[in-house]
Scaffold this motif. Structure first.
Motif, short mmCIF file in Angstrom:
data_model
loop_
_atom_site.label_atom_id
_atom_site.label_comp_id
_atom_site.label_asym_id
_atom_site.label_seq_id
_atom_site.Cartn_x
_atom_site.Cartn_y
_atom_site.Cartn_z
N ARG A 120 30.98 36.16 43.19
CA ARG A 120 29.79 36.68 44.31
C ARG A 120 30.15 37.81 44.83
O ARG A 120 31.21 37.93 45.38
N TRP A 121 29.32 38.72 44.72
CA TRP A 121 29.46 40.06 45.78
C TRP A 121 28.78 39.69 47.16
O TRP A 121 27.68 39.25 46.98
N LYS A 389 32.61 43.33 48.92
CA LYS A 389 33.84 42.35 48.47
C LYS A 389 33.26 41.34 47.54
O LYS A 389 32.39 40.72 47.67
N ARG A 390 34.37 40.82 46.63
CA ARG A 390 33.90 39.93 45.68
C ARG A 390 34.54 38.62 46.06
O ARG A 390 35.96 38.44 46.33
N THR A 391 34.20 37.56 46.13
CA THR A 391 34.43 36.19 46.23
C THR A 391 34.45 35.46 44.63
O THR A 391 33.42 35.50 44.13
N THR A 392 35.66 35.06 44.27
CA THR A 392 35.78 34.39 43.12
C THR A 392 35.28 32.84 43.26
O THR A 392 35.43 32.42 44.22
#
Lengths: 433, 433
Positions: A120-121, A389-392
């Protein structure tokens, strides 16, 4: 005189290697001074910022005047002539449209073992943009930094722009306004970076700092990196033009000069497969340097760092350009798209004879904050990704854990991380009951 | 004893603020020593690297033995038991599959004025991966750094892994082999970073350096940033678990300990909406700390930096988590997906009761190199994007230039950049003839 090189010469390789390794910026070692400024702002907050602004910008402020007031912004903006406002609005609209296309998508899928995976960004919550004061105070840079931040969804966007001696650039304020900047501070230098990173009584800290600046600003950004995110450390501008003989030498000369006029340390390089054309461009540059307003700067850049390189063919030109990894690269040739396929390292590409680099500085749409000093080998220009930023994401079903958990346990054991293994094992044991 | 906090307490806010601002890593100031090491490697190349390796790693090498030979790699790899090899292969396959989905797409479009715009992605040509030696030499980290680089298309991938006293970890060599690493150097510390950035007679310089390391490695990466690209500066690991009462306290205790066992400076935080459950987890942690192999490390981390926070409800737990911006975040609740929608800052999310964080360290697929020390506010975990860069593309037709060129010229004039304006004007004049 700029360097003239030909790949046919035996001495080409060492001469080109020297051109590549020439350090154009003799950055003064201001690190100790910057460390002291940052420590001072952290310790004394507003008081330190006000004193340093009085000292460096010859400007007496109070906590109440650190920030531009709405009335003052409106008053300054009203001074901007209509045609400049329209040009800035056109630029803002095109930059916004380009950067909106950069928004990345979230992803989520279920794989063969039943594990749900994805990412998710999300935007950075707050960002600070540094805008140099004085001569190099460019409204276009405000747009190029602020619009990607707002497109990304940054909630709170602050700008620090010093006003040495109190001089304000109305276009900078208009650009900030058009881009949706929330707060404008009248401060600059390392003290502004420190205030953005750590906060003061008046200035709220931000999570990310972008924007160009002098050696003090660059050193301060490097020091606060980690506490906050930063963009790149920008160096003097560069252009490399690959051009065949079927160009107007004067057009190419102007394109080269449009980077050279930025800074005595800027670099303009022509690579051509036609020696006569190279000579013609050099002559056209000399002619333009007799009348250009910024001829002292552009002339010094061309003399000290300019180069004309003659190659056997255009493929050889591309190979050299890839070794340079230029910030700006113009392909002024009949079939620029085919040539572009072979470009591996460049900040921004300008294709064909009708795309002068200056279009990209203002109204093209792509960002003009680009990697300099050969850093296009490993980095990109500013984009909305700099403000996201990207959350995996991982979600195991009991079945998925049963399928891959034993391997995780085994690797944890081999790394002597017992609790890692046990956290998997405890769940697997429940399944096996 | 870890900190126990409740949002219902009047003293909660200052106590939570203190938890947020606690500096867990007392990084020694090694910057001067690192600057000297870098200068030495730049000046003397291999000779400096060999001397520093003898000094710090108690290992006498020659230029010929700086690199692991193919025979040696094969010999070491042959020592790996079959079940460990299979686990590592499963991990490598899953990590590769996840990261292949991250590959971004090129774009190209023509806008309303006839301007062709877009971007192209291209890989970094060469990258160097730092792998710590000794106790914290993790084969999983080799996979997590090397696979995204290879998926991105990096042509030449080097690994530096020190072997203090000559001790080699066969699993690290196998991981490098599985991931497609091209060259393996037997060196570490700031000297390895300097060699990767500047090159020596034996070691070819790279364009990007990633991977974790001690204070010397971190300081060296910060110093060579700009000359090469770097990833983040990683700090001690963290986990935050949001859990309701319907979890097994022992599972949650193990999840907390799986970060605490990494490092005495690691941090494990439980946030729960049930005070009794919080107490039960704390008791389960105490029980596990009596037997865990790494109980000294995990116990110190839990005692000094651990926390149990009781909230009124799960939404409040999410709000606190967003202020922490944890590296790892577990949502051990009945409906983790709904809660995940509200998470704004986290490195990696682990959803539901069956997804212990350790799955993500090894075999989940997402990267385990993640932002620490609250930097998930502004940065992301390692991905293929770290090994790619974007070149923007612009191509004007004469009509497009006629439409937007005058605005560029106007803005250039307002910024006193005459050659910029003239480079556009010369072309517009041709059209108007």
């Amino acid at each position: 005189m700029p360097v003239f090189l030909s790949t046919a010469d035996e001495t080409f390789e060492p001469a080109f290697a020297e051109l590549l390794s020439t350090k154009r910026e003799d950055a003064p070692d201001v690190d100790a001074a910057v460390a002291a400024i940052i420590a001072d702002v952290r310790a004394r907050g507003d008081a330190a910022v006000l004193e340093l602004t009085a000292q460096f910008d010859r400007l007496e402020l109070t906590p109440g005047t650190l920030t531009f007031s709405e009335g003052e912004i409106e008053e300054q903006i009203a001074k901007v002539p209509a045609e400049e406002r329209e040009a800035l609005e056109l630029a803002a609209g095109r930059i916004r449209a380009y950067h909106e296309r950069q928004m990345p998508e979230d992803a989520r899928w279920t794989d063969a073992v039943g594990a749900e995976l994805g990412w998710r960004w999300s935007p950075v919550s707050s960002a600070g943009l540094y805008v140099p004061g004085g001569l190099a105070s460019y409204p276009s840079s405000v747009l190029m930094n602020a619009i990607p931040a707002k497109v990304a969804g940054v909630q709170r966007l602050a700008v620090c722009c010093p006003t040495p001696g109190g001089a304000v650039n109305p276009l900078v304020l208009l650009a900030a306004n058009l881009a949706g900047v929330d707060t404008l501070y009248r401060i600059g230098g390392a003290q502004a970076i420190a205030a953005l990173a750590y906060g003061t009584e008046t200035i709220r800290p931000v999570d990310k700092i972008t924007g160009p600046g002098n050696a003090y600003v660059a050193a301060a950004k490097r020091r606060v990196f980690g506490r906050v995110g930063i963009d790149m450390i920008a160096g003097p501008s560069e252009i490399l033009v690959i051009a065949d003989r079927d160009n107007d030498p004067d057009w190419i000369a102007l394109d080269l000069m449009s980077q050279a006029e930025h800074d005595e340390s800027a670099q303009a390089i022509l690579v051509t497969n036609d020696a006569g054309f190279g000579q013609a461009v050099a002559a056209a540059v000399d002619a333009r340097l007799r009348t250009l307003g910024r001829r002292a700067i552009a002339g010094a850049s061309w003399r000290d760092y300019g180069a004309v390189i003659v190659t056997r063919d255009l493929d050889e030109a591309v190979a050299l350009s890839n070794r340079v990894a230029p910030e700006h690269l113009e392909l002024c040739v009949a079939d620029p798209d085919t040539l572009a396929e072979k470009i591996t390292h460049a900040g921004a590409l300008f294709l064909g004879r009708w795309t002068p680099e200056a279009i990209g500085d203002y109204v093209g749409g792509p960002n003009h904050v680009l990697p300099t000093a050969r850093s296009a080998r490993f980095s990109s220009g500013l984009s909305v990704l700099d403000f996201l930023k990207r959350t995996t994401v991982a979600k195991m079903s009991p079945e998925a854990l049963a399928a891959i958990g034993p391997s995780a346990e085994r690797l944890a054991t081999s790394e002597s991380l017992e609790a890692h293994g046990l956290s998997v094992r405890a769940r697997l044991d429940r399944l096996n009951r």
